[in-house]
Design an enzyme around this catalytic site. Structure first.
Site, short mmCIF file in Angstrom:
data_model
loop_
_atom_site.label_atom_id
_atom_site.label_comp_id
_atom_site.label_asym_id
_atom_site.label_seq_id
_atom_site.Cartn_x
_atom_site.Cartn_y
_atom_site.Cartn_z
N ASP A 139 30.61 -2.47 37.80
CA ASP A 139 30.60 -3.21 36.53
C ASP A 139 30.80 -4.72 36.72
O ASP A 139 31.22 -5.18 37.77
CB ASP A 139 31.72 -2.70 35.63
CG ASP A 139 31.33 -1.43 34.91
OD1 ASP A 139 30.15 -1.11 34.90
OD2 ASP A 139 32.25 -0.78 34.37
N LYS A 188 28.03 -4.80 32.17
CA LYS A 188 27.76 -5.18 30.78
C LYS A 188 28.52 -6.45 30.50
O LYS A 188 29.70 -6.54 30.75
CB LYS A 188 28.28 -4.12 29.81
CG LYS A 188 27.71 -2.76 29.97
CD LYS A 188 28.23 -1.88 28.83
CE LYS A 188 27.97 -0.43 29.07
NZ LYS A 188 28.98 0.22 29.92
N MET A 209 39.02 -7.51 24.64
CA MET A 209 37.76 -7.87 23.98
C MET A 209 37.98 -8.50 22.61
O MET A 209 37.24 -8.23 21.67
CB MET A 209 36.85 -6.63 23.85
CG MET A 209 36.40 -6.07 25.18
SD MET A 209 35.61 -4.47 25.05
CE MET A 209 37.00 -3.38 24.84
#
Ligand SMILES: C[S@@+](CC[C@H](N)C(=O)[O-])C[C@H]1O[C@@H](n2cnc3c(N)ncnc32)[C@H](O)[C@@H]1O
Length: 259
Positions: free
Chosen positions: A38, A60, A173
């Site tokens: 990742d 991502k 996030m």
């Protein structure tokens, strides 16, 4: 399980500093045929892989998905179908906002064997590197790990309820919604002057921290042009960063490859 299939290990790579990875993760990287890794995984960890190991970036970034989750799930099935040992290397811990369970459900559906190797989640390590303990006697008896970017339409976060329920909030996030989250927490009962820390690239040599209050966090971010990836820590524990020294990475990449 289908005996013709290989096995998939979902491995936590830790928060960034390449030394914060488990011995088990290192052993698995050394014997992997394929590693799918990742965005937030420290690429130094790939130095543990053998020369023949295939290393595939499937990361991502916000609004910039290399592989949509469905394609990624298919990719795991594809490599397992070749009878290979696959390490699916994920930032932090695979089960903490890492979509690890979605990948496992796909493996189960396809009769593919798997194992999870937990990692150190950024929610604990990133504040620690900045001198912020997520709990502290007499200051914070509770901590909540929460996403600032929940799945669309589902399971949205009740920030006002959390304002009352948890002394420390660690928001993953949450950068693009930071001031909105802060406003909800104030409405829910947290004080305007509650300390907030935003920590970017925590545990990496380039780690940086911005501190403000619930009232001022949006303005402070705009002034500094603060960008993701970052973790937001909210609560009185943030004040410890004035007393505790930060942890700075000391081991160089070339030393790691000899381990
Ligand atoms: C998709 S979540 C994955 C979390 C991961 N599974 C974990 O346990 O740490 C990604 C978010 O974790 C946080 N994060 C992960 N690593 C970080 C780091 N080194 N510094 C700051 N934030 C980080 C950021 O909020 C980032 O947007």
């Amino acid at each position: 399980m289908n005996p013709k299939y290989g096995k998939v290990w979902l491995v936590g790579a830790g928060p960034g500093d390449a030394d914060l990875v488990s011995v088990k993760a290192v052993k698995l990287l050394k014997q992997a045929d394929v590693v799918l890794y990742d965005y937030l995984v420290n690429k130094e960890l790939l130095e543990y892989c053998s020369a023949s190991c295939e290393r595939l970036y499937v990361g991502k970034m916000k609004d910039k998905h290399t592989y949509p989750q469905d394609d990624l799930n298919e990719l795991l099935v594809h490599y397992a179908g070749k009878g290979q040992n696959i390490v699916r290397l994920k930032g932090g811990d695979p089960f903490v906002f890492g979509r690890g369970v979605e990948e496992i459900l796909t493996l189960i559906e396809n009769g593919i064997d798997y194992e999870v190797v937990p990692g150190i989640t950024s929610g604990v390590a990133v504040p620690a590197y900045m001198g912020i303990p997520v709990t502290a006697r007499h200051v914070a008896s509770s901590v909540t790990f929460v996403t600032g970017h929940p799945a669309k339409g589902k399971n949205s976060v009740d920030w006002q309820a959390l304002a009352k329920a948890s002394d420390t909030l660690v928001v993953y996030m949450g950068v693009s919604n930071a001031q909105r989250i802060a406003n909800e927490l104030i409405i829910g009962g947290k004080k305007n002057e509650t300390p907030v820390a935003l920590i970017r690239w925590g545990t990496y040599p380039q780690q940086e921290m911005l501190t403000a209050t619930l009232e001022t966090i949006g303005e402070a971010m705009a002034d500094r042009g603060f960008m993701p990836p970052a973790l937001m820590v909210i609560g009185e524990v943030v004040n410890f960063s004035n007393q505790l020294k930060p942890i700075i990475q000391s081991i160089k990449p070339q030393e790691i490859s000899h381990v």
